[in-house]
Design a protein around this motif. Structure first.
Motif, PDB file in Angstrom:
ATOM      1  N   ASN A 160       0.621  -1.199  -0.054  1.00  0.00           N
ATOM      2  CA  ASN A 160       0.085   0.000  -0.532  1.00  0.00           C
ATOM      3  C   ASN A 160       1.397   1.341  -0.338  1.00  0.00           C
ATOM      4  N   THR A 184      -3.286   3.772   1.144  1.00  0.00           N
ATOM      5  CA  THR A 184      -3.485   3.389   2.050  1.00  0.00           C
ATOM      6  C   THR A 184      -4.080   5.017   2.451  1.00  0.00           C
ATOM      7  N   SER A 185      -5.643   4.690   3.276  1.00  0.00           N
ATOM      8  CA  SER A 185      -5.473   5.937   4.114  1.00  0.00           C
ATOM      9  C   SER A 185      -4.931   6.688   5.534  1.00  0.00           C
ATOM     10  N   ASP A 225      -7.718   2.784  -1.915  1.00  0.00           N
ATOM     11  CA  ASP A 225      -8.760   2.636  -0.265  1.00  0.00           C
ATOM     12  C   ASP A 225      -9.625   4.204  -0.441  1.00  0.00           C
ATOM     13  N   GLU A 251     -11.687   4.460   1.452  1.00  0.00           N
ATOM     14  CA  GLU A 251     -12.486   4.840   3.054  1.00  0.00           C
ATOM     15  C   GLU A 251     -14.164   3.872   3.219  1.00  0.00           C
ATOM     16  N   ASN A 291     -11.123  -0.787  -1.942  1.00  0.00           N
ATOM     17  CA  ASN A 291     -11.838  -0.250  -0.282  1.00  0.00           C
ATOM     18  C   ASN A 291     -12.587  -0.055  -0.393  1.00  0.00           C
ATOM     19  N   GLU A 323     -15.322  -0.064   3.475  1.00  0.00           N
ATOM     20  CA  GLU A 323     -15.125   0.024   4.887  1.00  0.00           C
ATOM     21  C   GLU A 323     -16.850   0.040   5.452  1.00  0.00           C
ATOM     22  N   ARG A 348     -14.667  -3.734   3.150  1.00  0.00           N
ATOM     23  CA  ARG A 348     -14.214  -4.450   4.269  1.00  0.00           C
ATOM     24  C   ARG A 348     -15.419  -4.444   5.496  1.00  0.00           C
ATOM     25  N   SER A 378      -2.882  -7.796   2.347  1.00  0.00           N
ATOM     26  CA  SER A 378      -2.586  -6.225   2.509  1.00  0.00           C
ATOM     27  C   SER A 378      -1.826  -5.393   3.242  1.00  0.00           C
TER      28      SER A 378
END
Length: 257
Positions: free
Chosen positions: A17, A38-39, A76, A78, A101, A103, A135, A209
């Motif tokens: 990531n 990656t957030s 990502d 969120e 991704n 969530e 997620r 990940s």
């Protein structure tokens, strides 16, 4: 091999990531076929904590650049940066990525699974080719953290059209094996210390990940270099300036074709 097919290979897909263009380029240069964002790392690079929606603009800007790399990109996003399913779907359709991704939490708590399920269905309607990794944050936030509860959430997302299920925070081998057996989609987890990719694959995991781990290690390494110089210790070797510069030149040429 397509991004989807990478989830059915002999060994789990390892998805590093990235948090900026330089890290994404480096992962691509290292031979990874797919790179995620990656957030946490993206937020940290702009001086913000990892909180609801804070990474939106920085993530969109990063993704717009790194989709020029010759690798699959998974973003990502969120919770989709919106409560409106159609807005989330339109956002994803315009990203030009292989996967996202999405969530099922907000403000550090799980939300009604019908909310992310609606977003997943909307995404698949307008961008069916995008691999939606749903997620499930049960173990991450220690809410409804049981195999059965995660299975039920995963089923709702699978029924909505999700292509994979990500369960960060799940690390116990027995739990991972039960999750993989009960979820009808490729199971994604974070790196589990002490378990190799092969061992995770034997438990049924199909994707691993790195999350924010590379970012955090990179920060530690940077501090380590500075303190080594300060304290008179040997400085570790690094990719040369010339090679690093050439990577950026090549990337710049790729993005301006």
């Amino acid at each position: 091999m397509s991004f989807r097919e990478l989830h059915a290979a002999d060994q789990p897909l390892l998805l590093p990531n990235a948090w900026d263009v330089g890290s994404a380029i480096a992962f691509a240069e290292a031979g990874f076929e797919a790179v995620g964002t990656t957030s946490f790392g993206v937020n940290a690079s702009t001086g913000r904590p990892d909180s609801d929606g804070a990474s939106r603009e920085a993530t969109l800007a990063l993704v717009a650049l790194i989709t020029a790399l010759p690798v699959y990109i998974s973003a990502d996003i969120e919770d989709g940066f919106s409560d409106d399913a159609s807005e989330v779907a339109d956002l994803v359709a315009g990203l030009g990525v292989a996967g996202v991704n999405l969530e099922d939490s907000a403000g550090g708590h799980l939300v009604d699974p019908a909310i992310p399920a609606a977003k997943i269905a909307a995404i698949k309607k307008v961008a069916p080719e995008v691999f939606v990794n749903a997620r499930v944050d049960s173990y991450w936030f220690h809410e409804e953290a049981t195999v059965n509860a995660v299975r039920d959430r995963a089923k709702a997302y699978a029924d909505a059209g999700a292509d994979g299920v990500f369960v960060p925070g799940a690390a116990d081998p027995a739990t991972l094996e039960q999750l993989a057996a009960s979820i009808p989609l490729p199971l994604n987890v974070l790196v589990v210390p002490g378990l190799s990719l092969t061992e995770l694959g034997e438990l049924g995991v199909r994707r691993v990940s790195t999350g924010s781990l590379p970012y955090r290690v990179a920060i530690d390494a940077a501090v380590g270099v500075a303190t080594a110089v300060r304290d008179g210790r040997e400085v570790p070797a690094a990719t040369s300036y010339a090679e690093s510069q050439q990577r950026l030149i090549d990337f710049s040429q790729r993005t301006h074709r």
